[in-house]
Design a protein around this motif. Structure first.
Motif, PDB file in Angstrom:
ATOM      1  N   UNK A 227       0.792  -1.219   0.000  1.00 54.15           N
ATOM      2  CA  UNK A 227       0.000   0.000   0.000  1.00 54.15           C
ATOM      3  C   UNK A 227       0.825   1.269   0.000  1.00 54.15           C
ATOM      4  N   UNK A 228       2.153   1.152   0.158  1.00 57.26           N
ATOM      5  CA  UNK A 228       3.001   2.337   0.215  1.00 57.26           C
ATOM      6  C   UNK A 228       4.236   2.159  -0.648  1.00 57.26           C
ATOM      7  N   UNK A 229       4.525   3.160  -1.457  1.00 60.56           N
ATOM      8  CA  UNK A 229       5.821   3.248  -2.124  1.00 60.56           C
ATOM      9  C   UNK A 229       6.751   3.938  -1.135  1.00 60.56           C
ATOM     10  N   UNK A 230       7.504   3.137  -0.398  1.00 60.24           N
ATOM     11  CA  UNK A 230       8.318   3.684   0.694  1.00 60.24           C
ATOM     12  C   UNK A 230       9.346   4.681   0.178  1.00 60.24           C
ATOM     13  N   UNK A 231       9.883   4.428  -1.022  1.00 60.02           N
ATOM     14  CA  UNK A 231      10.899   5.315  -1.595  1.00 60.02           C
ATOM     15  C   UNK A 231      10.383   5.864  -2.923  1.00 60.02           C
ATOM     16  N   UNK A 232      10.408   7.177  -3.062  1.00 60.84           N
ATOM     17  CA  UNK A 232       9.905   7.811  -4.284  1.00 60.84           C
ATOM     18  C   UNK A 232      10.995   8.580  -5.019  1.00 60.84           C
ATOM     19  N   UNK A 233      12.200   8.511  -4.521  1.00 59.28           N
ATOM     20  CA  UNK A 233      13.352   9.151  -5.139  1.00 59.28           C
ATOM     21  C   UNK A 233      14.602   8.678  -4.434  1.00 59.28           C
ATOM     22  N   UNK A 234      15.751   9.183  -4.847  1.00 57.86           N
ATOM     23  CA  UNK A 234      17.012   8.773  -4.240  1.00 57.86           C
ATOM     24  C   UNK A 234      16.975   8.999  -2.724  1.00 57.86           C
ATOM     25  N   UNK A 235      17.616   8.089  -1.995  1.00 60.48           N
ATOM     26  CA  UNK A 235      17.588   8.173  -0.531  1.00 60.48           C
ATOM     27  C   UNK A 235      18.907   7.658   0.034  1.00 60.48           C
ATOM     28  N   UNK A 236      19.132   7.909   1.295  1.00 61.23           N
ATOM     29  CA  UNK A 236      20.324   7.422   1.986  1.00 61.23           C
ATOM     30  C   UNK A 236      20.118   5.976   2.398  1.00 61.23           C
ATOM     31  N   UNK A 237      21.078   5.143   2.070  1.00 62.67           N
ATOM     32  CA  UNK A 237      21.010   3.724   2.435  1.00 62.67           C
ATOM     33  C   UNK A 237      20.768   3.581   3.935  1.00 62.67           C
ATOM     34  N   UNK A 238      19.798   2.760   4.341  1.00 60.09           N
ATOM     35  CA  UNK A 238      19.518   2.595   5.773  1.00 60.09           C
ATOM     36  C   UNK A 238      20.762   2.137   6.540  1.00 60.09           C
ATOM     37  N   UNK A 239      20.946   2.701   7.718  1.00 55.91           N
ATOM     38  CA  UNK A 239      22.092   2.369   8.565  1.00 55.91           C
ATOM     39  C   UNK A 239      21.680   1.669   9.851  1.00 55.91           C
TER      40      UNK A 239
END
Length: 681
Positions: A227-239
């Motif tokens: 139900x969600x597009x968690x990422x819609x553009x470039x993002x920082x890799x999860x740490x």
């Protein structure tokens, strides 16, 4: 805080100052800190009874691998190319809506063998979407309703590196992100139209398209969001470990038991194929240094007549008709049974046991069982699952036997067992009454025996709360074996080190801290458990330590091979030549040594590092290159020895301090020798 202070604080649980940014890639670190002559074969009872614990002639390996080795969310699942996991649920029916499927993946094979990451389908030769894999000729490959999208064989993925991958559909458009950056496909596009009405319910992890495309590598924090597009553009890799955000339906491959997941759905796994293994390895390091009270320990039993622990007492284990509770954590490594049974606990002096069995193929006689009551829980899934941590409880209260596996009650029968008064002790790892079979093979942690009316630790409800920390003694605790008394401990929390013969700590000569590991060239060496060693595959690595020779010729420092000291010329390995005395290495099956006469001196500390970086292996001595050669070997061996190589005729005579294995090339050119102990976090 200096690195020397770090070493002295090993086991304190203190948080490091800056620490090691790559500590999550450290799979062995032996600071060698403790009392003179200490080994790993002394076992203690932490109850008030302080009973003497006697090992069999093959003492179980004691160490730091436990249910609490890693923080929650900082585990992974190893896939060997023939295994995968399957969840089946309506929560995966995405319809035409938005969704996100993401995970961290660590490839160990090569482009042609690393294989499938996931697919929402359970069919064979099925190109259904969504799906993702790393393949030989197509590179990163996905399926959408528009067909297949590929990056091509452009070497965008290295073996032995943690990557974050996210497959996202937003408003009927699919995009894939690698470490937060949008993936570009070989046709120049960065997206694909996808209007599929997704109705499939089967989520395969570690597999894609067919059984021929299974993963060789590790997956951690596999999360599905519907139900969600968690990422819609470039993002920082999860740490940090992924969390249970809105619309999360699954967070798998991130706890000490891959049969369970961390979302609020708490979805049960449908099936496992092959031998997927829960591992204390992930993109994230723990929050604090190893502390026995926090991270625990265990024993590794060899599934044979000589691998056991026992205690003796004339009356403590005469349960009679009284209430009692026998519990432990089990991580079986056995791939087959010893005559259909694994009798992991028993009494001495009389035939009584607590066990699990496959029923010899008869499910009605499978699962948990105990004697003298003789009942069976009666289901195949009740057996302790291999290569995951299982919390096991056998509790008798007022004649009712209540048995629990991972918090779920699987047996509740009034058997009124009478255990009599003839027990003279207890044995673990095998049943004392059956010397020739029914052995347990694997790890055992937090063995606790309690007896006394109204003193059982758990109510007899349909479920119990599984412990989240090492067990401690309570009222009427008769025995408590935590497995935390190893002297040569792996503070990465990955291994139980076996100390052979007289391999021990030496406080007289050391590089840092209070001790080093001493080897006298006569049957002394250490082994890492074959079942837990993480293969290097095609990836980079660094194997390093400080070494001090009493004599030089024929001194092996370490070897990775297909058996322990089995007379095989195989590597990676390092030591000194038996003919020239010079430093030397094995890469694959090839021997290399310096052209010039580079013979180490005795009674001198050297820093030694064997490093593979992008297909080139180098031996560094005190920061200078001694050997450099091409090495593209796919290292799949898992038998690792410290203090020797080839055979017992080529053992170390001297000392080793600060032994560390990292799945990364830490050094790529000449460097300054470390002047402090390695960080423990």
């Amino acid at each position: 805080m200096s690195r020397t202070a770090h070493k002295l604080l090993t086991g304190s649980g203190a948080t490091a100052d800056s620490g090691d940014d790559d500590f999550n890639l450290v799979t062995t670190l032996l600071p060698a800190n403790g009392s003179n002559a200490a080994q790993n074969s002394t076992f203690i009872d932490s109850s008030d009874n302080n009973l003497t614990v006697t090992p069999g002639t093959e003492a179980p390996a004691q160490g730091t691998f436990s249910p609490f080795s890693k923080d929650v969310g900082k585990w992974s699942v190893e896939f060997d190319g023939s295994s995968n996991l399957l969840w089946t649920s309506g929560h995966f029916q995405f319809g035409t809506g938005d969704y996100t499927v993401e995970c961290f993946v660590f490839f160990t094979g090569n482009d042609s063998t690393s294989g499938g990451i996931f697919q929402l389908s359970s069919g064979n030769n099925d190109g259904s979407s969504p799906a993702m894999a790393l393949r030989d000729t197509t590179g990163l490959t996905i399926y959408t309703s528009s067909g297949q999208k590929i990056t091509g064989n452009n070497n965008t993925f290295a073996m032995g590196v943690w990557y974050h991958l996210a497959f996202v559909r937003q408003s009927n458009v699919v995009r894939v992100y690698k470490d937060g950056a949008l993936v570009t496909w070989n046709d120049g596009s960065t997206s694909a139209a996808d209007t599929t009405n997704i109705t499939s319910t089967a989520m395969n992890v570690g597999r894609y398209y067919s059984d021929s495309y299974r993963l060789k590598g590790y997956i951690s924090n596999f999360r599905v969001n519907k139900g969600t597009a968690v990422y819609t553009g470039a993002f920082t890799k999860p740490t940090a470990p992924l969390t249970d955000i809105t619309n999360t339906k699954l967070i798998a491959c991130s706890t000490n038991n891959h049969l369970f997941e961390r979302s609020s759905i708490n979805m049960a796994i449908t099936n496992t194929y092959g031998t997927a293994k829960t591992k204390p390895f992930s993109p994230f390091k723990n929050d604090a240094e190893y502390d026995p009270a926090v991270h625990g320990g265990s024993f590794l039993f060899g599934q044979n007549a000589n691998s056991s622990l026992s205690v003796s007492h004339a009356s403590l284990f005469d349960f009679g008709t009284a209430d009692y509770c026998i519990e432990a954590w089990l991580y079986p490594t056995q791939t087959s049974y010893s005559n259909s049974w694994a009798m992991w606990a028993s009494t001495i002096g009389v035939n009584q046991y607590w066990a699990y069995t496959n029923g010899g193929g008869n499910q009605a006689a499978a699962g948990f069982s105990s004697y003298p009551a003789g009942g069976y829980s009666g289901a195949n899934w009740h057996q302790a699952t291999s290569y995951v941590w299982n919390h096991i409880v056998f509790q008798n209260t007022g004649g009712y036997e209540n048995w629990y596996k991972n918090g779920t009650r699987i047996y509740n029968v009034q058997n009124n067992p009478n255990h009599g008064s003839s027990a003279t002790g207890m044995m673990f790892g095998r049943a004392n009454h059956y010397a020739s079979y029914f052995y347990y093979g694997g790890y055992m942690s937090d063995v606790r025996v309690i007896t006394g009316t109204n003193y059982n630790p758990y109510s007899n409800a349909a479920s119990l709360t599984v412990p989240t920390a090492p067990l401690t003694k309570t009222s009427y605790t008769r025995l408590l074996l935590n497995g935390t008394n190893a002297a040569i401990k792996d503070v990465s929390g990955s291994n139980n080190i076996r100390t052979l013969d007289n391999a021990q700590l030496d406080t007289a000569i050391k590089k840092f801290g209070t001790a080093s590991m001493r080897f006298d060239n006569t049957n002394d060496y250490l082994t890492l458990p074959q079942t837990e060693f993480k293969p290097f595959g095609m990836g980079d690595f660094t194997i390093e330590c400080f070494v001090y020779f009493d004599t030089v010729t024929s001194s092996g420092i370490f070897q990775l091979s297909n058996g322990y000291l089995n007379s095989t010329t195989r590597g990676p390995a390092a030591g000194c030549s038996s003919t020239t005395g010079k430093w030397g290495i094995y890469r694959g099956t090839t021997w290399d040594e310096p052209v010039s006469s580079q013979v180490p001196s005795t009674n001198t500390w050297y820093h030694m590092a064997l490093v593979r970086n992008s297909g080139t292996v180098k031996l560094y001595i005190d920061g200078a290159v001694m050997v450099s050669a091409t090495d593209t070997t796919n290292y799949t061996d898992t038998y690792f020895v410290i203090g020797g190589w080839y055979s017992t005729g080529y053992l170390m005579h001297g000392r080793i301090d600060e032994f560390r294995i990292t799945h990364k090339a830490r050094y790529t050119s000449t460097f300054d020798v470390p002047t402090e102990a390695f960080p423990n976090i």
